[in-house]
Design a protein around this motif. Structure first.
Motif, PDB file in Angstrom:
ATOM      1  N   TRP A 287     -30.295 -16.128  30.377  1.00  0.00           N
ATOM      2  CA  TRP A 287     -30.110 -17.460  29.797  1.00  0.00           C
ATOM      3  C   TRP A 287     -28.650 -17.894  29.927  1.00  0.00           C
ATOM      4  O   TRP A 287     -28.356 -19.037  30.280  1.00  0.00           O
ATOM      5  CB  TRP A 287     -30.548 -17.435  28.328  1.00  0.00           C
ATOM      6  CG  TRP A 287     -30.391 -18.729  27.595  1.00  0.00           C
ATOM      7  CD1 TRP A 287     -29.492 -19.004  26.614  1.00  0.00           C
ATOM      8  CD2 TRP A 287     -31.160 -19.917  27.771  1.00  0.00           C
ATOM      9  NE1 TRP A 287     -29.646 -20.292  26.167  1.00  0.00           N
ATOM     10  CE2 TRP A 287     -30.670 -20.873  26.860  1.00  0.00           C
ATOM     11  CE3 TRP A 287     -32.224 -20.263  28.612  1.00  0.00           C
ATOM     12  CZ2 TRP A 287     -31.198 -22.166  26.769  1.00  0.00           C
ATOM     13  CZ3 TRP A 287     -32.748 -21.547  28.523  1.00  0.00           C
ATOM     14  CH2 TRP A 287     -32.244 -22.478  27.610  1.00  0.00           C
ATOM     15  N   ILE A 301     -36.918 -19.085  30.494  1.00  0.00           N
ATOM     16  CA  ILE A 301     -37.746 -19.096  29.284  1.00  0.00           C
ATOM     17  C   ILE A 301     -39.101 -18.457  29.556  1.00  0.00           C
ATOM     18  O   ILE A 301     -39.569 -17.607  28.787  1.00  0.00           O
ATOM     19  CB  ILE A 301     -37.904 -20.536  28.756  1.00  0.00           C
ATOM     20  CG1 ILE A 301     -36.561 -21.079  28.257  1.00  0.00           C
ATOM     21  CG2 ILE A 301     -38.944 -20.590  27.633  1.00  0.00           C
ATOM     22  CD1 ILE A 301     -36.560 -22.566  27.977  1.00  0.00           C
ATOM     23  N   LEU A 305     -40.262 -14.978  27.699  1.00  0.00           N
ATOM     24  CA  LEU A 305     -41.369 -14.974  26.746  1.00  0.00           C
ATOM     25  C   LEU A 305     -42.562 -14.167  27.241  1.00  0.00           C
ATOM     26  O   LEU A 305     -43.413 -13.769  26.446  1.00  0.00           O
ATOM     27  CB  LEU A 305     -41.797 -16.415  26.440  1.00  0.00           C
ATOM     28  CG  LEU A 305     -40.739 -17.298  25.784  1.00  0.00           C
ATOM     29  CD1 LEU A 305     -41.318 -18.664  25.467  1.00  0.00           C
ATOM     30  CD2 LEU A 305     -40.182 -16.651  24.525  1.00  0.00           C
ATOM     31  N   HIS A 311     -37.021 -11.389  21.453  1.00  0.00           N
ATOM     32  CA  HIS A 311     -36.296 -12.320  22.299  1.00  0.00           C
ATOM     33  C   HIS A 311     -34.932 -12.664  21.706  1.00  0.00           C
ATOM     34  O   HIS A 311     -34.789 -12.874  20.496  1.00  0.00           O
ATOM     35  CB  HIS A 311     -37.105 -13.604  22.476  1.00  0.00           C
ATOM     36  CG  HIS A 311     -38.512 -13.363  22.907  1.00  0.00           C
ATOM     37  ND1 HIS A 311     -38.832 -12.608  24.009  1.00  0.00           N
ATOM     38  CD2 HIS A 311     -39.698 -13.762  22.372  1.00  0.00           C
ATOM     39  CE1 HIS A 311     -40.148 -12.557  24.143  1.00  0.00           C
ATOM     40  NE2 HIS A 311     -40.687 -13.243  23.156  1.00  0.00           N
ATOM     41  N   TRP A 313     -31.202 -15.060  22.669  1.00  0.00           N
ATOM     42  CA  TRP A 313     -30.639 -16.124  23.499  1.00  0.00           C
ATOM     43  C   TRP A 313     -29.146 -16.197  23.216  1.00  0.00           C
ATOM     44  O   TRP A 313     -28.713 -16.120  22.070  1.00  0.00           O
ATOM     45  CB  TRP A 313     -31.312 -17.462  23.174  1.00  0.00           C
ATOM     46  CG  TRP A 313     -32.812 -17.364  23.155  1.00  0.00           C
ATOM     47  CD1 TRP A 313     -33.614 -17.165  22.065  1.00  0.00           C
ATOM     48  CD2 TRP A 313     -33.693 -17.410  24.283  1.00  0.00           C
ATOM     49  NE1 TRP A 313     -34.946 -17.101  22.451  1.00  0.00           N
ATOM     50  CE2 TRP A 313     -35.026 -17.249  23.807  1.00  0.00           C
ATOM     51  CE3 TRP A 313     -33.494 -17.583  25.660  1.00  0.00           C
ATOM     52  CZ2 TRP A 313     -36.126 -17.248  24.644  1.00  0.00           C
ATOM     53  CZ3 TRP A 313     -34.598 -17.589  26.504  1.00  0.00           C
ATOM     54  CH2 TRP A 313     -35.902 -17.429  25.985  1.00  0.00           C
ATOM     55  N   THR A 347     -31.306 -26.697  22.679  1.00  0.00           N
ATOM     56  CA  THR A 347     -32.445 -26.128  23.391  1.00  0.00           C
ATOM     57  C   THR A 347     -32.635 -24.666  23.012  1.00  0.00           C
ATOM     58  O   THR A 347     -33.752 -24.213  22.740  1.00  0.00           O
ATOM     59  CB  THR A 347     -32.238 -26.262  24.908  1.00  0.00           C
ATOM     60  OG1 THR A 347     -31.966 -27.628  25.236  1.00  0.00           O
ATOM     61  CG2 THR A 347     -33.467 -25.787  25.673  1.00  0.00           C
ATOM     62  N   LEU A 351     -35.972 -22.261  20.639  1.00  0.00           N
ATOM     63  CA  LEU A 351     -36.801 -21.205  21.220  1.00  0.00           C
ATOM     64  C   LEU A 351     -37.090 -20.112  20.198  1.00  0.00           C
ATOM     65  O   LEU A 351     -36.287 -19.852  19.303  1.00  0.00           O
ATOM     66  CB  LEU A 351     -36.086 -20.601  22.433  1.00  0.00           C
ATOM     67  CG  LEU A 351     -35.833 -21.581  23.588  1.00  0.00           C
ATOM     68  CD1 LEU A 351     -34.910 -20.958  24.618  1.00  0.00           C
ATOM     69  CD2 LEU A 351     -37.157 -22.011  24.229  1.00  0.00           C
ATOM     70  N   VAL A 461     -44.609 -21.072  22.956  1.00  0.00           N
ATOM     71  CA  VAL A 461     -44.023 -22.298  23.486  1.00  0.00           C
ATOM     72  C   VAL A 461     -45.047 -22.964  24.400  1.00  0.00           C
ATOM     73  O   VAL A 461     -45.607 -22.318  25.289  1.00  0.00           O
ATOM     74  CB  VAL A 461     -42.729 -22.004  24.269  1.00  0.00           C
ATOM     75  CG1 VAL A 461     -42.319 -23.188  25.134  1.00  0.00           C
ATOM     76  CG2 VAL A 461     -41.604 -21.637  23.318  1.00  0.00           C
ATOM     77  N   ARG A 475     -43.214 -26.336  19.876  1.00  0.00           N
ATOM     78  CA  ARG A 475     -43.545 -25.197  19.016  1.00  0.00           C
ATOM     79  C   ARG A 475     -44.102 -25.793  17.732  1.00  0.00           C
ATOM     80  O   ARG A 475     -43.346 -26.191  16.845  1.00  0.00           O
ATOM     81  CB  ARG A 475     -42.320 -24.343  18.716  1.00  0.00           C
ATOM     82  CG  ARG A 475     -41.805 -23.519  19.874  1.00  0.00           C
ATOM     83  CD  ARG A 475     -40.618 -22.684  19.427  1.00  0.00           C
ATOM     84  NE  ARG A 475     -40.989 -21.724  18.396  1.00  0.00           N
ATOM     85  CZ  ARG A 475     -40.125 -21.173  17.527  1.00  0.00           C
ATOM     86  NH1 ARG A 475     -38.850 -21.520  17.572  1.00  0.00           N
ATOM     87  NH2 ARG A 475     -40.536 -20.326  16.607  1.00  0.00           N
TER      88      ARG A 475
END
Length: 520
Positions: A287, A301, A305, A311, A313, A347, A351, A461, A475
């Protein structure tokens, strides 16, 4: 999850780390309480209310252990103490107590791949004692193999007696030999030491690098990648280390965790480190490395996922060019870079999983590119004889207040360990705190909105049809749209706008902008 507001007790209901926001404190550059121009633990402790107000759930402290500081503290000479430069163990205990009182967890760095050459074990090795704790080899006049240091130059240094020792980083950072049981026992004891002092977990430096292939074979020419088949990185034996560590962490109350700095070439390799009996998380550098592109973002993404559940980021840290500058195509003060950085943050926070922030990104700090050569301290710059700029540009001390350096980082009149730009006066936390349109105000609002939403959103997502240069994901009731193109695009159907990285008027999403929408 930890849904505690600042000043409230930490919740233990479900794993707090699943969707936490963790703030990295690069201790040397965060806040200087002692007045020597270097950040310290007491300085960090005094700024904890700022972080609680920002809205993070945890802090991660970079190494503060006794060290010659050849690599900013990642050359550890004693894993069970505090370097006087940063304070004392009492200062550390006070920081942990205050953080917990504010509802903040505390992670500390552990550096298991290598020690400082000043470590007592390596000093003994130089005398010919206990060399099997490190990786030594015989190569005659040439190194034992063709491995290169990630900091430039050969990964081997020869001793006067003819033997060579391995250092994948600086020559002052000899690599441990993890095939020696003594090394395993030592680090389990180090973890216990800090767990007993109340830390909530560890960030593991170079987590994929502990084991090297037996026989130390040469790399193919020009191949220094992080491939799973590399003789240097990602050896399968490393997973048993983290199984041992996980058992230890699970034996303590309060969801103590481990997050790995794992550089790999695929999301599948990364997921191996976060199997249920290993690390809780590993950093998702794909990312961070993605260019400003809707296609690139969606690819990362989807791949992330599709593997595992832990996860993470991250957009910046102490080892990479700050993302304001990366997104601004290398320009230190790019309005485009700042707009994209804010959109990327929104963004990322949409997530599922946890987000890691790097100190100063909430102020929109750019990379400092004009540090004089004589002021630079990164061994990458030194070992490459200046051909590589190194990482000092993202490590410049934070601007807190005032109109001239040191901007409240140190007491007035004290010169920080790295020079601060004269034009940072508009970026101080003090200045931005009173500006509702500032990057700091935006981060606070984004983290506050995320905290209000989390727990109510599914981990899944769903993608919504969007223009080629835009990305729209859903979501549950949250829709996030980001426009990576050069023209405004229509907003997807929604009930109301929750938050935008820039003003959003009417039904169009401007370029370099992201928005959160409530959709029934």
């Amino acid at each position: 999850m930890n849904t505690a507001a600042p000043g409230q007790p930490i919740s233990m209901e479900i794993p707090w780390w699943r969707d936490a926001v963790v703030y990295e404190i690069y201790v040397r550059s965060f806040a200087d309480a002692s007045g020597d121009g270097v950040g310290d633990l007491e300085g960090a402790r005094r700024r904890l209310p700022y972080l609680a107000e920002l809205g993070v759930d945890a802090i991660w402290l970079t190494p503060f252990y006794p060290s010659p500081m050849a690599d900013g503290g990642y050359d550890v000479a004693d894993y069970r103490d505090v370097d006087p430069l940063f304070g004392t163990l009492a200062d550390f205990d006070a920081l942990v107590a205050d953080a917990h009182a504010l509802g903040l967890r505390v992670l500390v760095d552990v550096v298991p791949n290598h020690s400082s050459s000043a470590h007592p074990w390596f000093q003994a090795a130089l005398r010919g004692e206990g060399r099997d704790r490190y990786i030594f080899g015989d190569g005659g006049d040439a190194p034992p193999n063709n491995w290169q240091s990630t900091f430039s130059g050969p990964a081997w240094t020869r001793l006067p007696d003819g033997q060579w020792y391995l250092h994948l980083f600086d020559s002052s950072q000899p690599d441990f030999n993890w095939r020696n049981p003594e090394v395993h026992a030592e680090f389990l004891d180090v973890l216990r030491f800090w767990l007993d002092r109340g830390v909530d977990g560890f960030r593991i430096d170079v987590a994929m690098g502990l084991y090297k292939a037996e026989g130390l074979p040469d790399l193919p020419p020009d191949d220094q990648s992080f491939k799973a088949a590399s003789p240097i990185w990602g050896r399968p034996e490393v997973h048993e280390v983290y199984r041992q560590w996980r058992k230890l962490l699970d034996s303590y109350p309060g969801e103590r965790i481990a997050v790995g700095e794992v550089w790999t070439d695929s999301a599948e390799d990364l997921a191996l480190y976060t199997r249920p009996d290993e690390l809780h998380q590993s950093f998702n550098f794909a990312w961070l490395e993605a260019p400003w592109s809707a296609t690139a973002f969606r690819k990362v993404i989807d791949e992330t996922l599709a593997t595992g559940e832990a996860h993470t980021w991250v957009l910046s840290n102490h080892d990479v060019v700050r993302h304001v500058t990366r997104y601004g195509e290398g320009l230190p003060h790019s309005t485009t870079g700042l707009a994209r950085a804010r959109a990327a943050l929104l963004t990322m926070l949409a997530l599922p999983g946890s987000a890691y922030l790097y100190q100063g990104e909430e102020l929109g700090l750019p990379e400092v590119t004009d540090i004089p050569a004589e002021a630079r301290q990164d061994p990458i710059f030194i070992r490459s004889q200046g051909s590589l700029p190194g990482r000092d540009g993202c490590r410049v001390p934070l601007p807190w207040s005032g109109t001239v350096a040191p901007y409240g980082f140190s007491p007035e009149g004290v010169t920080p360990w790295l020079p601060q730009p004269a034009d940072w006066v508009a970026l101080t936390a003090e200045r931005q705190a009173s500006d509702p349109g500032s990057t700091l105000a935006f981060y606070r609002q984004a983290l506050r909105t995320r905290r209000a939403l989390r727990g109510s959103l599914p981990d899944r997502v769903d993608w919504v049809e969007s223009p080629a240069d835009a990305l729209v994901l859903r979501r549950g009731s949250l829709t996030c749209a980001v426009n990576c193109g050069t023209e405004a695009v229509p907003l997807p159907p929604h009930e109301r706008v929750l938050l935008g990285s820039a003003p959003v008027d009417g039904h169009l999403l401007p370029p370099d902008t992201a928005v959160w929408l409530h959709t029934p």
